[in-house]
Write a protein that holds these residues in place. Structure first.
Motif, mmCIF file in Angstrom:
data_model
loop_
_atom_site.group_PDB
_atom_site.id
_atom_site.type_symbol
_atom_site.label_atom_id
_atom_site.label_comp_id
_atom_site.label_asym_id
_atom_site.label_seq_id
_atom_site.Cartn_x
_atom_site.Cartn_y
_atom_site.Cartn_z
ATOM 1 N N GLY A 35 68.027 35.222 50.515
ATOM 2 C CA GLY A 35 68.381 35.861 51.766
ATOM 3 C C GLY A 35 67.235 35.872 52.755
ATOM 4 O O GLY A 35 66.065 35.774 52.378
ATOM 5 N N TRP A 36 67.601 35.943 54.022
ATOM 6 C CA TRP A 36 66.654 36.186 55.103
ATOM 7 C C TRP A 36 66.923 37.578 55.668
ATOM 8 O O TRP A 36 68.084 37.919 55.954
ATOM 9 N N PHE A 37 65.874 38.343 55.816
ATOM 10 C CA PHE A 37 65.943 39.664 56.418
ATOM 11 C C PHE A 37 64.976 39.703 57.596
ATOM 12 O O PHE A 37 64.098 38.853 57.709
ATOM 13 N N ARG A 38 65.113 40.704 58.424
ATOM 14 C CA ARG A 38 64.168 40.902 59.507
ATOM 15 C C ARG A 38 63.945 42.389 59.737
ATOM 16 O O ARG A 38 64.822 43.216 59.428
ATOM 17 N N GLN A 39 62.764 42.696 60.264
ATOM 18 C CA GLN A 39 62.432 44.088 60.539
ATOM 19 C C GLN A 39 61.692 44.170 61.862
ATOM 20 O O GLN A 39 60.618 43.590 62.014
ATOM 21 N N ALA A 40 62.293 44.875 62.804
ATOM 22 C CA ALA A 40 61.679 45.107 64.101
ATOM 23 C C ALA A 40 60.909 46.425 64.053
ATOM 24 O O ALA A 40 61.206 47.284 63.220
ATOM 25 N N PRO A 41 59.936 46.614 64.932
ATOM 26 C CA PRO A 41 59.151 47.856 64.929
ATOM 27 C C PRO A 41 60.043 49.083 65.060
ATOM 28 O O PRO A 41 60.923 49.143 65.927
ATOM 29 N N GLY A 42 59.834 50.043 64.167
ATOM 30 C CA GLY A 42 60.583 51.288 64.206
ATOM 31 C C GLY A 42 61.994 51.201 63.673
ATOM 32 O O GLY A 42 62.750 52.180 63.744
ATOM 33 N N LYS A 43 62.364 50.033 63.125
ATOM 34 C CA LYS A 43 63.726 49.868 62.602
ATOM 35 C C LYS A 43 63.692 49.521 61.124
ATOM 36 O O LYS A 43 62.678 49.086 60.591
ATOM 37 N N GLU A 44 64.829 49.709 60.473
ATOM 38 C CA GLU A 44 64.945 49.365 59.068
ATOM 39 C C GLU A 44 65.065 47.849 58.909
ATOM 40 O O GLU A 44 65.509 47.139 59.819
ATOM 41 N N ARG A 45 64.708 47.391 57.726
ATOM 42 C CA ARG A 45 64.867 45.976 57.419
ATOM 43 C C ARG A 45 66.352 45.664 57.331
ATOM 44 O O ARG A 45 67.106 46.369 56.652
ATOM 45 N N GLU A 46 66.784 44.612 58.014
ATOM 46 C CA GLU A 46 68.200 44.288 58.035
ATOM 47 C C GLU A 46 68.461 42.866 57.548
ATOM 48 O O GLU A 46 67.643 41.961 57.737
ATOM 49 N N PHE A 47 69.625 42.705 56.933
ATOM 50 C CA PHE A 47 70.065 41.406 56.455
ATOM 51 C C PHE A 47 70.391 40.517 57.641
ATOM 52 O O PHE A 47 71.015 40.951 58.611
ATOM 53 N N VAL A 48 69.966 39.252 57.542
ATOM 54 C CA VAL A 48 70.262 38.269 58.578
ATOM 55 C C VAL A 48 71.211 37.200 58.062
ATOM 56 O O VAL A 48 72.263 36.953 58.650
ATOM 57 N N ALA A 49 70.837 36.561 56.948
ATOM 58 C CA ALA A 49 71.638 35.462 56.410
ATOM 59 C C ALA A 49 71.322 35.287 54.941
ATOM 60 O O ALA A 49 70.244 35.657 54.479
ATOM 61 N N GLY A 50 72.269 34.700 54.196
ATOM 62 C CA GLY A 50 72.055 34.473 52.790
ATOM 63 C C GLY A 50 72.795 33.242 52.310
ATOM 64 O O GLY A 50 73.766 32.799 52.938
#
Length: 124
Positions: A35-50
């Motif tokens: 999977g690919w996840f991403r995390q922006a400043p001040g936000k939770e890590r979120e799923f992008v693609a798998g």
């Protein structure tokens, strides 16, 4: 020991594209999910693609459908995230990860191994 190394991040203008490779080394698994996840400043890590490694089924979060494409290269033990039509909301640190056991594919807590992340910044 499993190692995941992401690369390809950088600064891009809105509307541009980036391709993120993730190279996997060390122990291999007969069947797993990447999977690919991403995390922006001040936000939770979120799923992008798998992608299911041996079957190729792919999944995307709604906000990237039609813009991002995940793919894998079994011979190179790598997974890729092609990102097109980028916008400022895509700015984040992007992580690749491996899931070897059960659990939801879109939850970070179900993944066993993580890369160090690569920064993607989209300027408007």
């Amino acid at each position: 020991q499993v190692q995941l190394i992401e690369s390809g991040g950088g600064l891009v203008q809105a509307g541009g594209s980036l391709r993120l490779p993730c190279a996997v080394s060390g122990r291999t698994f007969s069947s797993y999910y990447m999977g690919w996840f991403r995390q922006a400043p001040g936000k939770e890590r979120e799923f992008v693609a798998g992608i299911r490694w041996n079957g190729g089924n792919t999944y995307y979060t709604d906000s990237v459908k039609g813009r991002f494409t995940i793919s894998s290269d079994y011979a190179k033990n790598s997974v890729y995230l092609q990102m097109n039509s980028l916008n400022s909301e895509d700015t984040a640190v992007y992580y690749c990860a491996i899931k070897t056991r059960g659990g939801s594919f879109d939850r970070a807590t179900t993944y066993d191994y993580w890369g160090q992340g690569t920064q993607v910044t989209v300027s408007s």
